[in-house]
Design a protein around this motif. Structure first.
Motif, PDB file in Angstrom:
ATOM      1  N   CYS A  37     -73.629 -45.893 -37.963  1.00 15.74           N
ATOM      2  CA  CYS A  37     -73.226 -46.700 -39.114  1.00 15.74           C
ATOM      3  C   CYS A  37     -71.873 -47.369 -38.938  1.00 15.74           C
ATOM      4  CB  CYS A  37     -73.159 -45.814 -40.359  1.00 15.74           C
ATOM      5  SG  CYS A  37     -74.715 -45.028 -40.806  1.00 15.74           S
ATOM      6  N   LEU A  38     -70.912 -46.684 -38.305  1.00 17.22           N
ATOM      7  CA  LEU A  38     -69.520 -47.102 -38.439  1.00 17.22           C
ATOM      8  C   LEU A  38     -68.815 -47.424 -37.136  1.00 17.22           C
ATOM      9  CD1 LEU A  38     -68.347 -44.420 -41.046  1.00 17.22           C
ATOM     10  CD2 LEU A  38     -69.466 -46.621 -41.486  1.00 17.22           C
ATOM     11  N   SER A  39     -69.224 -46.869 -36.020  1.00 22.57           N
ATOM     12  CA  SER A  39     -68.428 -46.933 -34.798  1.00 22.57           C
ATOM     13  C   SER A  39     -68.293 -48.349 -34.257  1.00 22.57           C
ATOM     14  CB  SER A  39     -69.055 -46.042 -33.724  1.00 22.57           C
ATOM     15  OG  SER A  39     -68.333 -46.148 -32.513  1.00 22.57           O
ATOM     16  N   GLY A  40     -67.050 -48.793 -34.081  1.00 22.86           N
ATOM     17  CA  GLY A  40     -66.786 -50.111 -33.528  1.00 22.86           C
ATOM     18  C   GLY A  40     -65.453 -50.654 -34.002  1.00 22.86           C
ATOM     19  N   PRO A  41     -64.955 -51.713 -33.356  1.00 21.37           N
ATOM     20  CA  PRO A  41     -63.612 -52.220 -33.646  1.00 21.37           C
ATOM     21  C   PRO A  41     -63.598 -53.271 -34.750  1.00 21.37           C
ATOM     22  CG  PRO A  41     -64.498 -53.384 -31.764  1.00 21.37           C
ATOM     23  CD  PRO A  41     -65.548 -52.389 -32.170  1.00 21.37           C
ATOM     24  N   LEU A  42     -64.342 -53.040 -35.824  1.00 22.52           N
ATOM     25  CA  LEU A  42     -64.455 -54.033 -36.892  1.00 22.52           C
ATOM     26  C   LEU A  42     -63.939 -53.453 -38.205  1.00 22.52           C
ATOM     27  CD1 LEU A  42     -67.923 -55.539 -35.876  1.00 22.52           C
ATOM     28  CD2 LEU A  42     -65.662 -56.532 -35.519  1.00 22.52           C
ATOM     29  N   PRO A  71     -63.978 -34.228 -28.802  1.00 27.31           N
ATOM     30  CA  PRO A  71     -62.560 -33.881 -28.624  1.00 27.31           C
ATOM     31  C   PRO A  71     -61.768 -35.106 -28.166  1.00 27.31           C
ATOM     32  CG  PRO A  71     -63.875 -33.055 -26.796  1.00 27.31           C
ATOM     33  CD  PRO A  71     -64.847 -33.585 -27.802  1.00 27.31           C
ATOM     34  N   PRO A  72     -60.452 -35.096 -28.358  1.00 26.35           N
ATOM     35  CA  PRO A  72     -59.632 -36.275 -28.039  1.00 26.35           C
ATOM     36  C   PRO A  72     -59.786 -36.770 -26.607  1.00 26.35           C
ATOM     37  CG  PRO A  72     -58.360 -34.696 -29.313  1.00 26.35           C
ATOM     38  CD  PRO A  72     -59.660 -34.020 -28.989  1.00 26.35           C
ATOM     39  N   GLU A  73     -59.989 -35.867 -25.670  1.00 19.03           N
ATOM     40  CA  GLU A  73     -60.078 -36.288 -24.273  1.00 19.03           C
ATOM     41  C   GLU A  73     -61.417 -36.933 -23.934  1.00 19.03           C
ATOM     42  OE1 GLU A  73     -61.278 -31.907 -24.411  1.00 19.03           O
ATOM     43  OE2 GLU A  73     -59.774 -33.220 -25.328  1.00 19.03           O
ATOM     44  N   ARG A  74     -62.397 -36.811 -24.808  1.00 21.84           N
ATOM     45  CA  ARG A  74     -63.724 -37.364 -24.531  1.00 21.84           C
ATOM     46  C   ARG A  74     -64.103 -38.537 -25.414  1.00 21.84           C
ATOM     47  NH1 ARG A  74     -68.195 -33.136 -25.158  1.00 21.84           N
ATOM     48  NH2 ARG A  74     -69.383 -35.070 -25.032  1.00 21.84           N
ATOM     49  N   ILE A  75     -63.414 -38.740 -26.511  1.00 19.24           N
ATOM     50  CA  ILE A  75     -63.843 -39.752 -27.460  1.00 19.24           C
ATOM     51  C   ILE A  75     -63.642 -41.152 -26.889  1.00 19.24           C
ATOM     52  CG2 ILE A  75     -61.627 -39.907 -28.682  1.00 19.24           C
ATOM     53  CD1 ILE A  75     -63.304 -40.099 -31.295  1.00 19.24           C
ATOM     54  N   GLY A  76     -64.644 -42.011 -27.092  1.00 18.67           N
ATOM     55  CA  GLY A  76     -64.580 -43.377 -26.600  1.00 18.67           C
ATOM     56  C   GLY A  76     -63.738 -44.256 -27.515  1.00 18.67           C
ATOM     57  N   PRO A  77     -63.376 -45.460 -27.043  1.00 16.32           N
ATOM     58  CA  PRO A  77     -62.481 -46.317 -27.829  1.00 16.32           C
ATOM     59  C   PRO A  77     -63.066 -46.770 -29.160  1.00 16.32           C
ATOM     60  CG  PRO A  77     -63.327 -47.475 -25.890  1.00 16.32           C
ATOM     61  CD  PRO A  77     -63.682 -46.039 -25.720  1.00 16.32           C
ATOM     62  N   SER A  78     -64.367 -47.055 -29.221  1.00 17.88           N
ATOM     63  CA  SER A  78     -64.972 -47.479 -30.487  1.00 17.88           C
ATOM     64  C   SER A  78     -64.983 -46.338 -31.498  1.00 17.88           C
ATOM     65  CB  SER A  78     -66.394 -47.987 -30.259  1.00 17.88           C
ATOM     66  OG  SER A  78     -66.393 -49.151 -29.467  1.00 17.88           O
ATOM     67  N   ASP A  79     -65.306 -45.139 -31.033  1.00 18.32           N
ATOM     68  CA  ASP A  79     -65.303 -43.982 -31.923  1.00 18.32           C
ATOM     69  C   ASP A  79     -63.879 -43.623 -32.342  1.00 18.32           C
ATOM     70  OD1 ASP A  79     -68.043 -43.855 -31.667  1.00 18.32           O
ATOM     71  OD2 ASP A  79     -68.016 -42.254 -30.179  1.00 18.32           O
ATOM     72  N   ARG A  80     -62.912 -43.762 -31.426  1.00 18.59           N
ATOM     73  CA  ARG A  80     -61.529 -43.456 -31.772  1.00 18.59           C
ATOM     74  C   ARG A  80     -61.007 -44.430 -32.825  1.00 18.59           C
ATOM     75  NH1 ARG A  80     -59.514 -44.256 -27.199  1.00 18.59           N
ATOM     76  NH2 ARG A  80     -59.815 -42.145 -26.403  1.00 18.59           N
ATOM     77  N   PHE A  81     -61.303 -45.712 -32.647  1.00 17.63           N
ATOM     78  CA  PHE A  81     -60.901 -46.721 -33.629  1.00 17.63           C
ATOM     79  C   PHE A  81     -61.420 -46.336 -35.009  1.00 17.63           C
ATOM     80  CE2 PHE A  81     -61.438 -50.590 -36.056  1.00 17.63           C
ATOM     81  CZ  PHE A  81     -60.355 -51.397 -35.715  1.00 17.63           C
ATOM     82  N   THR A  82     -62.661 -45.899 -35.057  1.00 15.29           N
ATOM     83  CA  THR A  82     -63.288 -45.531 -36.319  1.00 15.29           C
ATOM     84  C   THR A  82     -62.672 -44.266 -36.902  1.00 15.29           C
ATOM     85  OG1 THR A  82     -65.349 -46.571 -35.630  1.00 15.29           O
ATOM     86  CG2 THR A  82     -65.494 -44.953 -37.394  1.00 15.29           C
ATOM     87  N   ARG A  83     -62.529 -43.233 -36.082  1.00 15.79           N
ATOM     88  CA  ARG A  83     -61.968 -41.962 -36.563  1.00 15.79           C
ATOM     89  C   ARG A  83     -60.600 -42.169 -37.193  1.00 15.79           C
ATOM     90  NH1 ARG A  83     -61.383 -36.979 -32.393  1.00 15.79           N
ATOM     91  NH2 ARG A  83     -63.650 -37.007 -32.617  1.00 15.79           N
ATOM     92  N   ASP A  84     -59.782 -43.018 -36.597  1.00 16.59           N
ATOM     93  CA  ASP A  84     -58.420 -43.221 -37.077  1.00 16.59           C
ATOM     94  C   ASP A  84     -58.355 -43.933 -38.428  1.00 16.59           C
ATOM     95  OD1 ASP A  84     -57.516 -42.017 -34.782  1.00 16.59           O
ATOM     96  OD2 ASP A  84     -56.947 -43.886 -33.776  1.00 16.59           O
ATOM     97  N   ARG A  85     -59.467 -44.526 -38.869  1.00 12.67           N
ATOM     98  CA  ARG A  85     -59.444 -45.343 -40.083  1.00 12.67           C
ATOM     99  C   ARG A  85     -60.221 -44.733 -41.248  1.00 12.67           C
ATOM    100  NH1 ARG A  85     -58.196 -47.952 -35.843  1.00 12.67           N
ATOM    101  NH2 ARG A  85     -56.861 -49.812 -35.914  1.00 12.67           N
TER     102      ARG A  85
END
Length: 247
Positions: A37-42, A71-85
């Protein structure tokens, strides 16, 4: 019974709003959402708020799970962008989503395959090609579920497969991302060839289920510009063209 089938929104609120506006006049009984549903840089946070307002049967996809659990060492950039928001209410909603669901008594919802959100149900990935899987292989992945219709996402490709002696299988395509590349289990590219948002309507008739695939125009240039501003030129290219960027 008429179901609007959405999948792989990937935080693309502009595409989601266009699809919701399109389906509003089509007389559907229910909306189902097959995850990612959410993962991505949008716009992941605003997309979460919109989906929390929509009366849809929603299941989780692999990225919905990874956003919360990797975990932080495995999360991809799209998922990280989403988690942070995401705020706590949005995270709680995401965590509440089940991996599969059954609606209308004979319709199974899954993101990938019924037993794995990372498995393409309708496709094969080899070292040489990414292609439609054979009916025996698809039936094996589905297992012994009694449902007359299986709805899946994950590959972002609109497909309808009729299994001999088994259910109809429909992938509606992706609402929010029309091309991508991946490395697992082998490097491959997935491309629809146009930037239009995609979804499907499935309808129960006297002779079984039938599907209609729909494409919807939206401001994909604005979405591409948003991805580029977030440093994701790969997404910007895919959003604007429906093709994965050159290797």
């Amino acid at each position: 019974m008429r179901l609007a089938v959405l999948a792989d929104i990937h935080g693309n609120l502009a595409a989601l709003d266009a699809v919701l506006a399109d389906l509003a006049g089509r007389g559907v009984d229910r909306i189902v959402d097959l995850g990612d549903c959410l993962s991505g840089p949008l716009w992941p946070d605003r997309t979460a708020d919109r989906l929390m307002q929509v009366q849809a049967v929603t299941i989780r996809g692999n990225h919905d799970r990874q956003v919360l659990d990797d975990p932080p060492e495995r999360i991809g950039p799209s998922d990280r962008f989403t988690r942070d928001r995401l705020n706590e209410a949005q995270r709680a909603w995401l965590r509440s989503l089940p991996p599969t669901a059954v609606v209308a008594d004979d319709v199974l919802l899954c993101h990938g395959a019924p037993d794995s959100d990372l498995t393409y149900l309708l496709e094969e990935v080899t070292k040489r090609a990414f292609h439609l899987a054979g009916p025996e292989r698809i039936a094996q992945r589905i297992g012994t579920v009694p449902e007359g219709l299986v709805l899946c996402g994950h590959s972002h490709l609109p497909r309808l497969v009729s299994l001999p002696g088994g259910p109809l299988v429909v992938n509606p395509g992706s609402v929010g991302l029309q091309a991508y590349s991946d490395t697992a289990p082998h490097p491959h590219r997935v491309e629809t060839g146009s930037p239009h948002a995609r979804y499907a309507i499935v309808e129960s008739t006297g002779t079984g289920w039938q599907a209609t695939f729909l494409t919807v125009a939206y401001d994909w240039q604005a979405a591409a510009a948003t991805a580029a501003a977030a440093g994701r030129e790969d997404w910007a290219h895919a959003l604007a063209t429906g093709y994965a960027p050159p290797a």
